[in-house]
Enzyme design. Sequence first.
Site, short mmCIF file in Angstrom:
data_model
loop_
_atom_site.label_atom_id
_atom_site.label_comp_id
_atom_site.label_asym_id
_atom_site.label_seq_id
_atom_site.Cartn_x
_atom_site.Cartn_y
_atom_site.Cartn_z
N LYS A 136 -21.49 -121.51 4.98
CA LYS A 136 -21.41 -120.63 3.79
C LYS A 136 -20.17 -121.01 2.99
O LYS A 136 -19.06 -121.04 3.51
CB LYS A 136 -21.32 -119.15 4.19
CG LYS A 136 -21.21 -118.23 2.96
CD LYS A 136 -21.35 -116.77 3.34
CE LYS A 136 -20.06 -116.08 3.64
NZ LYS A 136 -19.21 -115.79 2.45
N ASP A 145 -22.43 -118.62 -1.71
CA ASP A 145 -22.25 -117.17 -1.82
C ASP A 145 -21.38 -116.85 -3.04
O ASP A 145 -20.18 -116.62 -2.92
CB ASP A 145 -21.59 -116.69 -0.51
CG ASP A 145 -21.27 -115.21 -0.49
OD1 ASP A 145 -21.85 -114.45 -1.29
OD2 ASP A 145 -20.43 -114.81 0.35
N LEU A 146 -22.01 -116.88 -4.23
CA LEU A 146 -21.25 -116.64 -5.47
C LEU A 146 -21.58 -115.30 -6.11
O LEU A 146 -20.95 -114.92 -7.11
CB LEU A 146 -21.48 -117.79 -6.47
CG LEU A 146 -21.03 -119.18 -6.00
CD1 LEU A 146 -21.30 -120.22 -7.08
CD2 LEU A 146 -19.56 -119.19 -5.61
N LYS A 147 -22.57 -114.60 -5.59
CA LYS A 147 -22.88 -113.21 -6.00
C LYS A 147 -22.96 -113.05 -7.51
O LYS A 147 -22.20 -112.27 -8.12
CB LYS A 147 -21.84 -112.24 -5.43
CG LYS A 147 -21.73 -112.24 -3.91
CD LYS A 147 -20.80 -111.15 -3.43
CE LYS A 147 -20.67 -111.09 -1.93
NZ LYS A 147 -19.90 -112.21 -1.34
N LEU A 148 -23.90 -113.74 -8.15
CA LEU A 148 -23.98 -113.68 -9.61
C LEU A 148 -24.40 -112.29 -10.10
O LEU A 148 -25.18 -111.59 -9.45
CB LEU A 148 -25.00 -114.72 -10.11
CG LEU A 148 -24.44 -116.13 -10.33
CD1 LEU A 148 -24.02 -116.77 -9.03
CD2 LEU A 148 -25.44 -117.01 -11.05
N ASP A 203 -24.83 -110.86 -14.21
CA ASP A 203 -24.58 -110.98 -15.65
C ASP A 203 -25.91 -110.69 -16.36
O ASP A 203 -26.87 -110.27 -15.72
CB ASP A 203 -24.06 -112.39 -15.97
CG ASP A 203 -23.17 -112.41 -17.22
OD1 ASP A 203 -23.52 -111.73 -18.22
OD2 ASP A 203 -22.14 -113.11 -17.22
N ILE A 204 -25.99 -110.93 -17.65
CA ILE A 204 -27.26 -110.68 -18.34
C ILE A 204 -28.30 -111.70 -17.83
O ILE A 204 -27.94 -112.80 -17.40
CB ILE A 204 -27.12 -110.75 -19.88
CG1 ILE A 204 -26.63 -112.12 -20.33
CG2 ILE A 204 -26.20 -109.65 -20.38
CD1 ILE A 204 -26.69 -112.32 -21.84
N ASN A 225 -30.39 -113.85 -19.04
CA ASN A 225 -30.41 -115.22 -19.57
C ASN A 225 -29.28 -116.07 -19.00
O ASN A 225 -29.46 -117.24 -18.65
CB ASN A 225 -30.33 -115.17 -21.10
CG ASN A 225 -30.49 -116.55 -21.72
OD1 ASN A 225 -31.47 -117.24 -21.45
ND2 ASN A 225 -29.51 -116.96 -22.50
N THR A 226 -28.10 -115.47 -18.88
CA THR A 226 -26.94 -116.20 -18.34
C THR A 226 -27.15 -116.53 -16.87
O THR A 226 -26.85 -117.64 -16.41
CB THR A 226 -25.66 -115.35 -18.54
OG1 THR A 226 -25.51 -115.11 -19.93
CG2 THR A 226 -24.43 -116.05 -18.01
N THR A 228 -19.93 -103.92 1.30
CA THR A 228 -19.45 -103.07 2.41
C THR A 228 -18.08 -102.47 2.09
O THR A 228 -17.64 -101.54 2.76
CB THR A 228 -19.40 -103.86 3.73
OG1 THR A 228 -18.85 -105.14 3.47
CG2 THR A 228 -20.77 -104.02 4.32
N ARG A 257 -19.18 -109.87 15.65
CA ARG A 257 -18.02 -110.11 16.51
C ARG A 257 -18.46 -110.25 17.96
O ARG A 257 -19.43 -109.62 18.37
CB ARG A 257 -17.03 -108.92 16.42
CG ARG A 257 -16.35 -108.77 15.06
CD ARG A 257 -15.41 -109.94 14.79
NE ARG A 257 -14.73 -109.85 13.51
CZ ARG A 257 -15.14 -110.43 12.38
NH1 ARG A 257 -16.27 -111.13 12.36
NH2 ARG A 257 -14.41 -110.34 11.28
N GLY A 265 -17.50 -115.73 10.39
CA GLY A 265 -16.32 -116.42 9.88
C GLY A 265 -15.26 -116.56 10.94
O GLY A 265 -15.31 -117.45 11.80
N ARG A 266 -14.30 -115.64 10.91
CA ARG A 266 -13.11 -115.79 11.75
C ARG A 266 -13.35 -115.90 13.25
O ARG A 266 -12.59 -116.62 13.91
CB ARG A 266 -12.12 -114.66 11.43
CG ARG A 266 -11.49 -114.86 10.05
CD ARG A 266 -10.93 -113.59 9.47
NE ARG A 266 -11.99 -112.65 9.14
CZ ARG A 266 -11.79 -111.43 8.68
NH1 ARG A 266 -10.56 -110.99 8.49
NH2 ARG A 266 -12.81 -110.64 8.38
O1 C5P Z 1 -14.49 -113.64 9.08
P1 C5P Z 1 -15.73 -112.79 9.03
O2 C5P Z 1 -16.70 -113.05 10.18
O3 C5P Z 1 -15.42 -111.31 8.85
O4 C5P Z 1 -16.47 -113.30 7.72
C1 C5P Z 1 -17.61 -112.66 7.19
C2 C5P Z 1 -18.02 -113.34 5.93
O5 C5P Z 1 -19.10 -112.61 5.35
C3 C5P Z 1 -16.94 -113.41 4.85
O6 C5P Z 1 -17.15 -114.62 4.11
C4 C5P Z 1 -17.21 -112.20 4.00
O7 C5P Z 1 -16.79 -112.36 2.68
C5 C5P Z 1 -18.74 -112.12 4.07
N1 C5P Z 1 -19.28 -110.80 3.83
C6 C5P Z 1 -18.95 -109.68 4.57
N2 C5P Z 1 -19.51 -108.46 4.30
C7 C5P Z 1 -20.38 -108.34 3.29
C8 C5P Z 1 -20.72 -109.44 2.51
C9 C5P Z 1 -20.15 -110.67 2.80
O8 C5P Z 1 -18.17 -109.80 5.51
N3 C5P Z 1 -20.93 -107.16 3.06
#
Ligand code: C5P
Length: 232
Positions: free
Chosen positions: A32, A59-62, A64-65, A67-68, A119, A181, A210-211
Amino acid sequence: MGKDVIVACDFASAEQVFSFLDKFTGKKPFVKIGMELYYAEGPAIVKEIKARGHKIFLDLKLHDIPNTVKKAMAVLSRLDVDITNLHAAGTKNMMKAALEGLTRPDGSRPLLIAVTQLTSTDQQSMEEDLLIREPIDKVVMHYAKCAEEAGLDGIVCSPLEAGKVHDTCGKSFLTVTPGVRFADGDVGDQKRVMTPAQAKAIGSDYIVVGRPITAAADPVAAYERCVAEFCD
Ligand code: C5P
């Protein structure tokens, strides 16, 4: 595409992300790419990671209007990403326009999923700042239904919501779930979490991790543990 673990590569530079991905000799995790890395490095980072053989969720979460968003999605589609996303709050018209923009001349397109309520938005801020007075879980399900009606492939949601989303929008409507987790790991700033095994049991289609992987002493072992719990 079946069940998979998507690694949130929340790094600030190409150098950092490549030094992380270089640890995965022989394996090509689904990656991602979020705003931080994309805005730092531009479209080249998408092409480079793709050229290394990874699938990509951009994951850029667009929002806007219509057309854009349509025109922006056409650009993202040419980057050959596998999944991309937008905010359902942009309305069904925006989501439909996004799908049109994303569809390539040969009819193929990346999967398109919607963010419902972030969230980080809670009931109080939704009511006070957005003047939305319904219960937040009802709002999330309504946005999911709108995304489905607009023709999208799924939504990003908490693993805790994945079962209900499938009940409302059908089994083939994808649930992509962050907030994962390990049972013995740090929760960090995520409030509502599940283990990969629990996310599998509840029916998530993809987990975004992620982490627990990027900050692990052994990221490859942490990734393999996620795959073993979620996919096998
Ligand atoms: O490090 P971690 O496992 O918390 O990363 C979760 C990823 O998912 C991050 O890139 C975070 O921006 C994304 N995310 C999230 N909760 C959301 C939407 C996206 O944690 N509701």
